[in-house]
Design a protein around this motif. Structure first.
Motif, PDB file in Angstrom:
ATOM      1  N   TRP A 133      35.330  44.996  45.315  1.00 18.45           N
ATOM      2  CA  TRP A 133      36.514  45.262  44.485  1.00 18.45           C
ATOM      3  C   TRP A 133      36.134  45.541  43.035  1.00 18.45           C
ATOM      4  N   THR A 134      35.176  44.785  42.522  1.00 20.01           N
ATOM      5  CA  THR A 134      34.875  44.853  41.092  1.00 20.01           C
ATOM      6  C   THR A 134      33.690  45.751  40.748  1.00 20.01           C
ATOM      7  N   GLY A 135      32.791  45.982  41.713  1.00 22.10           N
ATOM      8  CA  GLY A 135      31.563  46.702  41.418  1.00 22.10           C
ATOM      9  C   GLY A 135      30.494  45.825  40.793  1.00 22.10           C
ATOM     10  N   ILE A 136      30.763  44.518  40.687  1.00 26.58           N
ATOM     11  CA  ILE A 136      29.803  43.577  40.114  1.00 26.58           C
ATOM     12  C   ILE A 136      28.916  43.011  41.221  1.00 26.58           C
ATOM     13  N   ALA A 137      27.613  43.058  41.023  1.00 22.90           N
ATOM     14  CA  ALA A 137      26.666  42.516  41.995  1.00 22.90           C
ATOM     15  C   ALA A 137      26.023  41.261  41.436  1.00 22.90           C
ATOM     16  N   THR A 138      25.625  40.362  42.323  1.00 20.04           N
ATOM     17  CA  THR A 138      24.920  39.160  41.911  1.00 20.04           C
ATOM     18  C   THR A 138      23.466  39.249  42.353  1.00 20.04           C
ATOM     19  N   GLY A 139      22.618  38.464  41.696  1.00 20.47           N
ATOM     20  CA  GLY A 139      21.207  38.470  42.050  1.00 20.47           C
ATOM     21  C   GLY A 139      20.939  38.059  43.481  1.00 20.47           C
ATOM     22  N   ASP A 140      21.795  37.215  44.040  1.00 21.64           N
ATOM     23  CA  ASP A 140      21.637  36.796  45.438  1.00 21.64           C
ATOM     24  C   ASP A 140      21.786  37.961  46.407  1.00 21.64           C
ATOM     25  N   GLN A 141      22.382  39.057  45.957  1.00 18.56           N
ATOM     26  CA  GLN A 141      22.610  40.210  46.825  1.00 18.56           C
ATOM     27  C   GLN A 141      21.491  41.246  46.745  1.00 18.56           C
ATOM     28  N   ALA A 142      20.392  40.917  46.079  1.00 15.92           N
ATOM     29  CA  ALA A 142      19.217  41.796  46.001  1.00 15.92           C
ATOM     30  C   ALA A 142      19.578  43.147  45.393  1.00 15.92           C
ATOM     31  N   ILE A 143      19.804  43.152  44.105  1.00 16.54           N
ATOM     32  CA  ILE A 143      20.161  44.367  43.374  1.00 16.54           C
ATOM     33  C   ILE A 143      18.987  45.351  43.390  1.00 16.54           C
ATOM     34  N   PHE A 144      19.299  46.622  43.632  1.00 13.73           N
ATOM     35  CA  PHE A 144      18.281  47.673  43.547  1.00 13.73           C
ATOM     36  C   PHE A 144      18.809  48.792  42.659  1.00 13.73           C
ATOM     37  N   ASP A 151      16.016  51.766  33.015  1.00 17.23           N
ATOM     38  CA  ASP A 151      15.518  51.918  31.651  1.00 17.23           C
ATOM     39  C   ASP A 151      16.612  52.428  30.715  1.00 17.23           C
ATOM     40  N   ARG A 152      17.452  53.318  31.214  1.00 16.87           N
ATOM     41  CA  ARG A 152      18.493  53.911  30.374  1.00 16.87           C
ATOM     42  C   ARG A 152      19.472  52.867  29.859  1.00 16.87           C
ATOM     43  N   VAL A 153      19.795  51.861  30.695  1.00 19.41           N
ATOM     44  CA  VAL A 153      20.766  50.847  30.267  1.00 19.41           C
ATOM     45  C   VAL A 153      20.097  49.648  29.596  1.00 19.41           C
ATOM     46  N   GLY A 154      18.771  49.704  29.439  1.00 11.28           N
ATOM     47  CA  GLY A 154      18.078  48.635  28.736  1.00 11.28           C
ATOM     48  C   GLY A 154      17.655  47.460  29.594  1.00 11.28           C
ATOM     49  N   GLY A 155      17.685  47.631  30.920  1.00 13.03           N
ATOM     50  CA  GLY A 155      17.264  46.561  31.815  1.00 13.03           C
ATOM     51  C   GLY A 155      18.211  45.379  31.777  1.00 13.03           C
ATOM     52  N   PHE A 156      17.695  44.230  32.192  1.00 12.80           N
ATOM     53  CA  PHE A 156      18.497  43.004  32.147  1.00 12.80           C
ATOM     54  C   PHE A 156      18.610  42.519  30.701  1.00 12.80           C
ATOM     55  N   PRO A 157      19.758  41.985  30.312  1.00 12.09           N
ATOM     56  CA  PRO A 157      19.900  41.452  28.960  1.00 12.09           C
ATOM     57  C   PRO A 157      19.069  40.180  28.797  1.00 12.09           C
ATOM     58  N   ASP A 158      18.598  39.937  27.591  1.00 11.99           N
ATOM     59  CA  ASP A 158      17.793  38.746  27.326  1.00 11.99           C
ATOM     60  C   ASP A 158      18.715  37.556  27.133  1.00 11.99           C
ATOM     61  N   GLN A 159      19.175  37.010  28.267  1.00 10.96           N
ATOM     62  CA  GLN A 159      20.069  35.860  28.244  1.00 10.96           C
ATOM     63  C   GLN A 159      19.748  34.967  29.430  1.00 10.96           C
ATOM     64  N   PRO A 160      20.054  33.673  29.353  1.00 13.02           N
ATOM     65  CA  PRO A 160      19.595  32.721  30.365  1.00 13.02           C
ATOM     66  C   PRO A 160      20.438  32.663  31.630  1.00 13.02           C
ATOM     67  N   LEU A 161      21.598  33.308  31.644  1.00 14.26           N
ATOM     68  CA  LEU A 161      22.501  33.240  32.798  1.00 14.26           C
ATOM     69  C   LEU A 161      23.396  34.472  32.761  1.00 14.26           C
ATOM     70  N   MET A 162      23.944  34.822  33.904  1.00 19.90           N
ATOM     71  CA  MET A 162      24.858  35.957  34.022  1.00 19.90           C
ATOM     72  C   MET A 162      24.176  37.301  33.726  1.00 19.90           C
ATOM     73  N   GLU A 163      22.844  37.327  33.815  1.00 21.78           N
ATOM     74  CA  GLU A 163      22.149  38.591  33.570  1.00 21.78           C
ATOM     75  C   GLU A 163      22.493  39.641  34.616  1.00 21.78           C
ATOM     76  N   ASP A 164      22.779  39.196  35.840  1.00 26.67           N
ATOM     77  CA  ASP A 164      23.146  40.135  36.902  1.00 26.67           C
ATOM     78  C   ASP A 164      24.524  40.747  36.641  1.00 26.67           C
ATOM     79  N   ILE A 165      25.455  39.926  36.179  1.00 24.48           N
ATOM     80  CA  ILE A 165      26.796  40.421  35.859  1.00 24.48           C
ATOM     81  C   ILE A 165      26.734  41.401  34.694  1.00 24.48           C
ATOM     82  N   GLU A 166      25.949  41.069  33.684  1.00 24.02           N
ATOM     83  CA  GLU A 166      25.848  41.942  32.517  1.00 24.02           C
ATOM     84  C   GLU A 166      25.201  43.271  32.876  1.00 24.02           C
ATOM     85  N   LEU A 167      24.159  43.240  33.714  1.00 23.68           N
ATOM     86  CA  LEU A 167      23.544  44.495  34.159  1.00 23.68           C
ATOM     87  C   LEU A 167      24.561  45.336  34.919  1.00 23.68           C
ATOM     88  N   SER A 168      25.322  44.706  35.825  1.00 21.50           N
ATOM     89  CA  SER A 168      26.349  45.435  36.573  1.00 21.50           C
ATOM     90  C   SER A 168      27.349  46.082  35.621  1.00 21.50           C
TER      91      SER A 168
END
Length: 225
Positions: A133-144, A151-168
């Motif tokens: 529904w949201t298009g948000i993926a979690t790390g448990d779902q093996a993001i590819f 590289d274009r979006v800057g990779g994962f953000p430098d933060q200790p949690l919710m990095e998967d949500i922020e990348l999505s």
């Protein structure tokens, strides 16, 4: 150059690594590059993993930092980020390649949760449906993701949690919807088993709500810990 690189962030996973890496050797035999990104393990994880991977990267502690370091060192045009307590379905490399060569820029797998609670199938179903529904993926779902897009979006953000949500969210902001692969990965239900299923569900929803409201990832991490 390897087409697909699997990046595995690790911190003190010696008990789990042998099974995780053994399951990936068939992919490695087909040319998939395995990259282990260690965040300072004290249990011998790097030495244990060394014979089973193509590249061992030492990175500052933190899942986002470790995954970014692993991605930077990897040679693949396609990147898959895999938790050490998660198993891929058979033929995952071919599924990822088909999705990314078929027009998708990134994606994730459905997930099943292996644990004691009878409610975990319901939790997994909810995770998969929410992601669609949201298009948000979690790390448990093996993001590819394609490397150039990562590289274009800057990779994962430098933060200790919710990095998967922020990348999505970064990817969605570029108009890039994920591919949803139905063959599931199987992830450990240890955090649900340790904390209690309903307690964990309520906690994770509360943390996501706080993140959506604009609280810093650092303050949310402290609450999670």
């Amino acid at each position: 150059m390897s087409t697909l690189s699997i990046v595995i962030p690790v911190l003190n996973e010696a008990a789990r690594l042998p099974a995780c890496l053994a399951a990936l050797q068939s992919l490695r035999a087909r040319g998939v590059q395995l990259v282990l990104a260690d965040g300072g393990s004290q249990d011998g994880s790097p030495a244990l993993a060394a014979p089973w991977v193509d590249l061992l990267v030492h990175a500052p502690r933190g899942r986002a930092r470790q995954m970014n370091a692993g991605a930077a060192a990897a040679s693949g045009e396609q990147l898959l980020f895999l938790h050490a307590d998660t198993d891929l379905p058979q033929g995952a490399d071919a599924m990822v390649s088909k999705a990314l060569r078929g027009g998708a820029s990134w994606g994730r797998f459905d997930v099943l949760i292996d644990g004691r609670s009878r409610w975990l199938p319901v939790v997994a179903f909810g995770m998969n449906q929410r992601s669609r529904w949201t298009g948000i993926a979690t790390g448990d779902q093996a993001i590819f993701v394609r490397r150039d897009i990562f590289d274009r979006v800057g990779g994962f953000p430098d933060q200790p949690l919710m990095e998967d949500i922020e990348l999505s969210q970064r990817l969605l902001a570029h108009g890039l919807r994920p591919a949803f692969l139905r063959p599931p990965v199987v992830t450990s239900g240890r955090r649900w088993d340790e904390r209690g299923t309903w307690h964990t569900i309520v906690l994770m929803w509360a943390l996501r709500w706080r993140y959506w409201r604009g609280e810093s990832a650092q303050s949310i991490w402290e609450a999670y810990r």
